[in-house]
Design an enzyme around this catalytic site. Structure first.
Site, PDB file in Angstrom:
ATOM      1  N   ASP A   8      43.348  39.149  48.394  1.00 22.35           N
ATOM      2  CA  ASP A   8      44.291  39.678  49.380  1.00 22.35           C
ATOM      3  C   ASP A   8      43.521  40.577  50.343  1.00 22.35           C
ATOM      4  OD1 ASP A   8      46.526  40.425  50.748  1.00 22.35           O
ATOM      5  OD2 ASP A   8      47.500  41.479  49.090  1.00 22.35           O
ATOM      6  N   ASP A 102      46.483  35.823  55.046  1.00 22.00           N
ATOM      7  CA  ASP A 102      45.574  36.840  54.513  1.00 22.00           C
ATOM      8  C   ASP A 102      45.481  36.880  52.996  1.00 22.00           C
ATOM      9  OD1 ASP A 102      48.127  37.757  54.105  1.00 22.00           O
ATOM     10  OD2 ASP A 102      47.729  39.812  54.758  1.00 22.00           O
ATOM     11  N   GLU A 103      45.975  35.874  52.305  1.00 23.52           N
ATOM     12  CA  GLU A 103      45.837  35.865  50.846  1.00 23.52           C
ATOM     13  C   GLU A 103      45.838  34.444  50.310  1.00 23.52           C
ATOM     14  OE1 GLU A 103      49.102  37.349  48.459  1.00 23.52           O
ATOM     15  OE2 GLU A 103      50.464  37.227  50.167  1.00 23.52           O
TER      16      GLU A 103
END
Length: 359
Positions: A8, A102-103
């Site tokens: 993350d 983003d993860e």
């Protein structure tokens, strides 16, 4: 035993802005539209100290942090950086499941470099992101997705936590139920009402009782409390829905204005359906009122919803069910789900579909 990593990126959009503009480093910033209806997309950790967080209105964020700097979003830049992050992932495995820009989950049970410990892989990935992209990421390592995701949140920012199978139940025992995947505000309220505040209390509940109270989610919570999550890391994700939503510059309450905005939302939805090629049978309307309360209404048909002549009457029908005369409306969203090829229900987040906002 599987080896799963959850990566993350830390305050991703804000961190990219601080990286690219040295004047912003160490200062409280929020990425978003600086207007009367602007919403914080991401807040830097300096801003989070003042209580600023994503999905908060820009106006409220400024009240909480007097020195807050608002930075416009650069989605194309964030997308390019995300691609570089994924290129780093691919040095270790091709089994990558993106959750968002983003993860992502990585299955490194059998990895390209033959590294024995998943913890070492996570450490290398974090270091590569820092060295090559000048950004930080947090990582969680465990034997399933549920625990890996929780672990990545536990020591942010720039954290790394491994939850070993032998210590999983002890870790879960003290875990607040609000940290469990799938527990939103409504579910949390119900759990507290029946005396469940942590993983140990959740594990003490029978499968029958959890199913009676939470329906299909009951067996999921039952397994999570026991450290069980059999879901594989899927490197191909099936699109479950396509949707859009619009936040208005001013709240609307007149029926004529609502119908006009609903019509424009239908047109935007049709554009996205055409672009994605999605074929679904369920239409969902989302409304956010001026007091920030939300409702959703859905209807399923036998037709594939790709035409205005089919979608617009259904959207009006759902709007009529929503009792819009009670409050002024801040936001309208529409989504089509229930894909023809899978016939699966859409993914719900506490009773609401995830929508993509448009200007």
């Amino acid at each position: 035993m599987r080896k799963i990593i959850h990566i993350d990126m830390d305050a991703f959009f804000a961190s990219v802005e601080q990286r690219d503009n040295p004047e912003l480093r160490g200062k409280p910033i929020a990425v978003g539209f600086d207007g009367p209806r602007g919403v914080v997309s991401t807040a830097s950790y300096e801003a989070r100290k003042f209580g600023v967080h994503s999905a908060m209105s820009i106006a409220k964020a400024k009240q909480m942090c007097k020195n807050l700097i608002i930075v416009p979003s650069r989605h194309e830049t964030y997308k390019q950086v995300s691609q570089k992050v994924h290129a780093i992932f691919q040095r270790y495995t091709d089994i990558i499941e993106p959750l968002s820009i983003d993860e992502a989950f990585l299955d490194v049970t059998e990895n390209k470099k033959g590294i024995v410990l998943a913890q070492d892989i996570a450490r290398e990935i974090k270091q590569s992101i820092k060295d090559e992209l000048q950004l930080t990421a947090s990582a969680g390592v465990s034997y399933n997705k549920f625990l890996a995701k929780i672990a990545s949140d536990y020591r942010k920012p720039d954290g790394l936590l491994t939850i070993h199978p032998d210590r999983a139940l002890d870790f879960i025992d003290t875990l607040p139920v609000e940290d469990f995947w799938g527990v939103g505000p409504k579910t949390l309220q119900t759990m507290h009402k029946i005396g469940i505040f942590n993983g140990k209390q959740l594990r003490a509940c029978s499968l029958t009782h959890l199913t009676e109270v939470f329906g299909k989610a009951g067996p999921v919570f039952y397994n999570f409390a026991r450290g069980i999550d059999e879901r594989p890391v899927e490197n191909t994700r099936i699109r479950k829905s396509v949707g859009c939503e619009q936040t208005f510059l001013e709240d609307i309450s007149k029926k004529s204005a609502i119908i006009i905005e609903l019509y424009h939302t239908v047109l935007e939805l049709l554009r996205r359906i055409d672009k994605s090629g999605f074929r679904g049978k369920t239409l969902t309307l989302k409304i956010k009122y001026d007091d920030f309360s939300n409702i959703t209404r859905s209807i399923t048909t036998n037709k594939i919803l790709t035409q205005k002549s089919d979608i617009l009457p259904l959207a009006k029908q759902l709007m009529n069910q929503a009792n819009t005369s009670a409050k002024a409306i801040r936001l309208i969203g529409l989504s089509v789900s229930n894909a023809e090829d899978t016939q699966k229900a859409p993914q719900w987040v506490e009773g609401e579909l995830e929508f993509e906002e448009w200007d």
